[in-house]
Scaffold this motif. Structure first.
Motif, PDB file in Angstrom:
ATOM      1  N   ASN A 166      11.156   0.908   2.647  1.00  0.00           N
ATOM      2  CA  ASN A 166       9.973   1.581   3.334  1.00  0.00           C
ATOM      3  C   ASN A 166      10.588   2.748   4.142  1.00  0.00           C
ATOM      4  OD1 ASN A 166       8.007   1.850   5.284  1.00  0.00           O
ATOM      5  ND2 ASN A 166       7.641  -0.271   5.090  1.00  0.00           N
ATOM      6  N   GLN A 211      -0.861 -12.361  -4.910  1.00  0.00           N
ATOM      7  CA  GLN A 211      -0.963 -12.029  -3.570  1.00  0.00           C
ATOM      8  C   GLN A 211       0.071 -13.046  -2.747  1.00  0.00           C
ATOM      9  OE1 GLN A 211      -4.558 -11.839  -1.366  1.00  0.00           O
ATOM     10  NE2 GLN A 211      -3.428 -12.640   0.491  1.00  0.00           N
ATOM     11  N   ILE A 212       0.898 -12.589  -1.901  1.00  0.00           N
ATOM     12  CA  ILE A 212       1.951 -13.085  -1.276  1.00  0.00           C
ATOM     13  C   ILE A 212       1.580 -13.140   0.298  1.00  0.00           C
ATOM     14  CG2 ILE A 212       4.342 -13.270  -0.350  1.00  0.00           C
ATOM     15  CD1 ILE A 212       5.006 -11.918  -3.135  1.00  0.00           C
ATOM     16  N   GLY A 213       1.591 -14.260   0.958  1.00  0.00           N
ATOM     17  CA  GLY A 213       1.206 -14.205   2.380  1.00  0.00           C
ATOM     18  C   GLY A 213       0.468 -15.476   2.990  1.00  0.00           C
ATOM     19  N   GLN A 214      -0.151 -15.373   4.197  1.00  0.00           N
ATOM     20  CA  GLN A 214      -0.841 -16.501   4.670  1.00  0.00           C
ATOM     21  C   GLN A 214      -1.903 -17.108   4.103  1.00  0.00           C
ATOM     22  OE1 GLN A 214      -1.972 -15.414   8.687  1.00  0.00           O
ATOM     23  NE2 GLN A 214      -3.744 -16.845   8.502  1.00  0.00           N
ATOM     24  N   THR A 215      -2.494 -15.956   3.209  1.00  0.00           N
ATOM     25  CA  THR A 215      -3.818 -16.237   2.403  1.00  0.00           C
ATOM     26  C   THR A 215      -3.431 -16.348   1.090  1.00  0.00           C
ATOM     27  OG1 THR A 215      -4.491 -13.966   3.006  1.00  0.00           O
ATOM     28  CG2 THR A 215      -5.573 -15.916   4.396  1.00  0.00           C
ATOM     29  N   SER A 252       4.674  -3.234   4.757  1.00  0.00           N
ATOM     30  CA  SER A 252       4.733  -2.850   6.360  1.00  0.00           C
ATOM     31  C   SER A 252       5.330  -4.028   6.986  1.00  0.00           C
ATOM     32  CB  SER A 252       3.731  -2.550   7.037  1.00  0.00           C
ATOM     33  OG  SER A 252       2.593  -3.530   6.863  1.00  0.00           O
ATOM     34  N   SER A 278       0.946  -7.195  -1.468  1.00  0.00           N
ATOM     35  CA  SER A 278       0.405  -7.562  -0.291  1.00  0.00           C
ATOM     36  C   SER A 278      -1.135  -7.692  -0.472  1.00  0.00           C
ATOM     37  CB  SER A 278       0.481  -6.501   0.653  1.00  0.00           C
ATOM     38  OG  SER A 278       0.172  -5.351   0.361  1.00  0.00           O
ATOM     39  N   ARG A 279      -1.857  -8.182   0.548  1.00  0.00           N
ATOM     40  CA  ARG A 279      -3.189  -8.384   0.554  1.00  0.00           C
ATOM     41  C   ARG A 279      -4.235  -7.444   0.077  1.00  0.00           C
ATOM     42  NH1 ARG A 279      -7.555 -11.997   3.908  1.00  0.00           N
ATOM     43  NH2 ARG A 279      -7.618 -10.472   5.575  1.00  0.00           N
ATOM     44  N   MET A 329       0.766  -1.421   0.048  1.00  0.00           N
ATOM     45  CA  MET A 329       0.047   0.092   0.035  1.00  0.00           C
ATOM     46  C   MET A 329       0.735   1.412   0.034  1.00  0.00           C
ATOM     47  SD  MET A 329      -2.786  -1.110  -0.539  1.00  0.00           S
ATOM     48  CE  MET A 329      -3.802   0.288  -0.373  1.00  0.00           C
ATOM     49  N   GLN A 369       1.030 -11.820   8.686  1.00  0.00           N
ATOM     50  CA  GLN A 369       0.471 -12.514   7.685  1.00  0.00           C
ATOM     51  C   GLN A 369       1.384 -12.461   6.363  1.00  0.00           C
ATOM     52  OE1 GLN A 369      -1.446 -10.019   9.439  1.00  0.00           O
ATOM     53  NE2 GLN A 369      -2.814 -10.968  10.712  1.00  0.00           N
ATOM     54  N   HIS A 370       2.144 -11.517   6.239  1.00  0.00           N
ATOM     55  CA  HIS A 370       3.014 -11.207   4.867  1.00  0.00           C
ATOM     56  C   HIS A 370       3.898 -12.103   5.516  1.00  0.00           C
ATOM     57  CE1 HIS A 370       3.956  -9.532   1.129  1.00  0.00           C
ATOM     58  NE2 HIS A 370       5.207  -9.409   1.569  1.00  0.00           N
ATOM     59  N   ASP A 399      12.101   6.192  -0.164  1.00  0.00           N
ATOM     60  CA  ASP A 399      10.754   6.470  -0.914  1.00  0.00           C
ATOM     61  C   ASP A 399      10.778   5.271  -1.897  1.00  0.00           C
ATOM     62  OD1 ASP A 399       8.377   6.946  -2.371  1.00  0.00           O
ATOM     63  OD2 ASP A 399       8.749   9.168  -2.690  1.00  0.00           O
ATOM     64  N   ALA A 400       9.985   4.392  -1.867  1.00  0.00           N
ATOM     65  CA  ALA A 400       9.944   3.361  -3.115  1.00  0.00           C
ATOM     66  C   ALA A 400       9.828   3.741  -4.342  1.00  0.00           C
ATOM     67  CB  ALA A 400       8.888   2.215  -2.493  1.00  0.00           C
ATOM     68  N   GLY A 433       7.246  -0.672   0.003  1.00  0.00           N
ATOM     69  CA  GLY A 433       6.136  -0.165   0.516  1.00  0.00           C
ATOM     70  C   GLY A 433       5.108  -1.293   1.195  1.00  0.00           C
TER      71      GLY A 433
END
Ligand code: FAD
Length: 358
Positions: free
Chosen positions: A323, A285-289, A304, A271-272, A246, A308-309, A341-342, A302
């Protein structure tokens, strides 16, 4: 179920001691379902074979692969590779009804095999096919199934300890199936490391026939249509992944992520919330879900670094985080951090690599 914070060793199962019913005492050996679809074995099967080998060695039992499919060269190749990746024995059911995945014949073949040969542990990949099959096999056999396990072990009493995230990933719980057999677990692709194949290995074959007539199977495959909604992202198995979160603020800025991924010959992800906003499709999407990744290089811009990520990227060899917030959680597990700044760093990196890589 014993809940505990992430990164802690699985708790014991004090107070849960129960005798395994007599009828289950003969259950022995570790099985891995080898997922063969349209002639190709899903790599998660070999990752599970590596994990299954460790469990079998700890228990002092055999490791078996289960190959279901039509009579074909691809099925024979899958059988050979099952030994290369560690199996001592292969249970095989070849039948035209197993050519395309359908729940009924696959469930019948696998439950019949389990009832005949009685494995104590059975592992499947947490893929679309594996999830469908594992659920129906577990309910048919009336046994326990731990879905999306992230760690597998056997405790001092030789019970499978399957650990998985719970409460939105804030806790890990370790689940035991004490009173039923087999003890079943699914594991998502890339959660376990890929073992090195040993092409000199071979083993025993045990043949099984599917006792089912095509006329008794209600589902018919009329045509195979590839999913046009995905862009065939091979994120889970990419060596280099660049992802945005984000912090990139607007969807147009994801061009900076895709450009750097292109220059490096890698894949891009996110990210989600980026998927929830509809900026990128769900298979990115990368992460738990989403996807679990194990690249050699992961660049997160960018993002956090929420738990979950984090659980989806921890297997990366090198994590580089960009970041603006020096206190961002991602810096707690990144190997290299850039506080900047990304929107400036991403194009600068792409330019520099472009010059260097020609
Ligand atoms: P934010 O948390 O908003 O972070 C944005 C970051 O960008 C901040 O650290 C900020 O400092 C930084 N930033 C801002 N501007 C810039 C800039 N110009 N340059 C560089 N950095 C900048 N999340 C996942 O990712 N994957 C999952 O699979 C997942 N599954 C979930 C499952 C459940 C059940 C739940 C409850 C949540 C899940 N989440 C998942 C969401 C997760 O908790 C976080 O909300 C999410 O990861 C945050 O995304 P983000 O880092 O992109 O956004």
């Amino acid at each position: 179920m014993a809940a505990q914070p992430p990164n802690k060793k699985p708790a014991g199962r004090a107070g849960m001691k129960k005798e395994l019913p007599e009828k289950f005492r003969s259950y022995k050996h570790v099985w891995v379902f080898v997922e063969l679809e349209r002639g190709k074995v899903h790599p998660v099967s070999w990752e599970l074979m590596g994990e299954g080998r460790k469990l079998a060695d700890k228990l002092g039992v055999d490791l078996a692969g289960v190959v279901l499919g039509p009579k074909s060269d691809e099925t024979r190749q899958a059988i050979k590779e099952t030994y290369h990746y560690g199996a001592d024995v292969c249970y095989i059911c070849e039948d035209p009804a197993l050519a395309d995945y359908r729940n009924e014949p696959y469930t019948r073949a696998l439950t019949d095999l389990v009832n005949t040969h009685q494995p104590e542990i059975m592992l499947l990949g947490a893929t679309t096919l594996g999830r469908d099959l594992a659920g129906s096999v577990a309910t048919t056999l009336k046994t326990g199934l731990t879905a999306d396990s992230t760690e597998l072990d056997v405790d001092d009493e030789k019970s499978l300890a399957a650990t998985r995230p719970t409460f939105g990933g804030t806790l890990l719980c370790t689940i035991h199936t004490l009173n039923f057999r087999p003890q079943m677990a699914t594991v998502r692709p890339r959660v376990m490391a890929m073992p090195e194949p040993d092409r000199s290995r071979s083993g025993r074959m045990v043949w099984h026939s599917l006792k089912m007539d095509e006329a008794d199977i209600v589902t018919k495959v009329l045509e195979y249509v590839a999913d046009a909604t995905t862009d065939d992202a091979n994120l889970a198995y990419a060596d280099i992944v660049v992802a945005g979160g984000m912090g990139l603020r607007v969807p147009e800025n994801f061009r900076l992520v895709t450009r750097l991924a292109d220059v490096l010959g890698g894949e891009y992800g996110c990210s989600r919330p980026v998927v929830q906003k509809g900026w990128l499709p769900a298979d990115r999407q990368i992460g738990q879900t989403g996807n679990t990744i194990r690249p050699r290089l992961y660049i997160a811009a960018g993002i956090s670094g929420a738990i979950q990520h984090r659980v989806g990227v921890e297997g990366a060899d090198l994590i580089v985080a960009i970041n603006t917030d020096p206190a961002a959680k991602i810096f707690e597990f990144a190997h290299m951090g850039v506080v900047a700044d990304a929107l400036t760093v991403l194009p600068a990196l792409a330019d520099a690599f472009e010059r260097r890589l020609g």
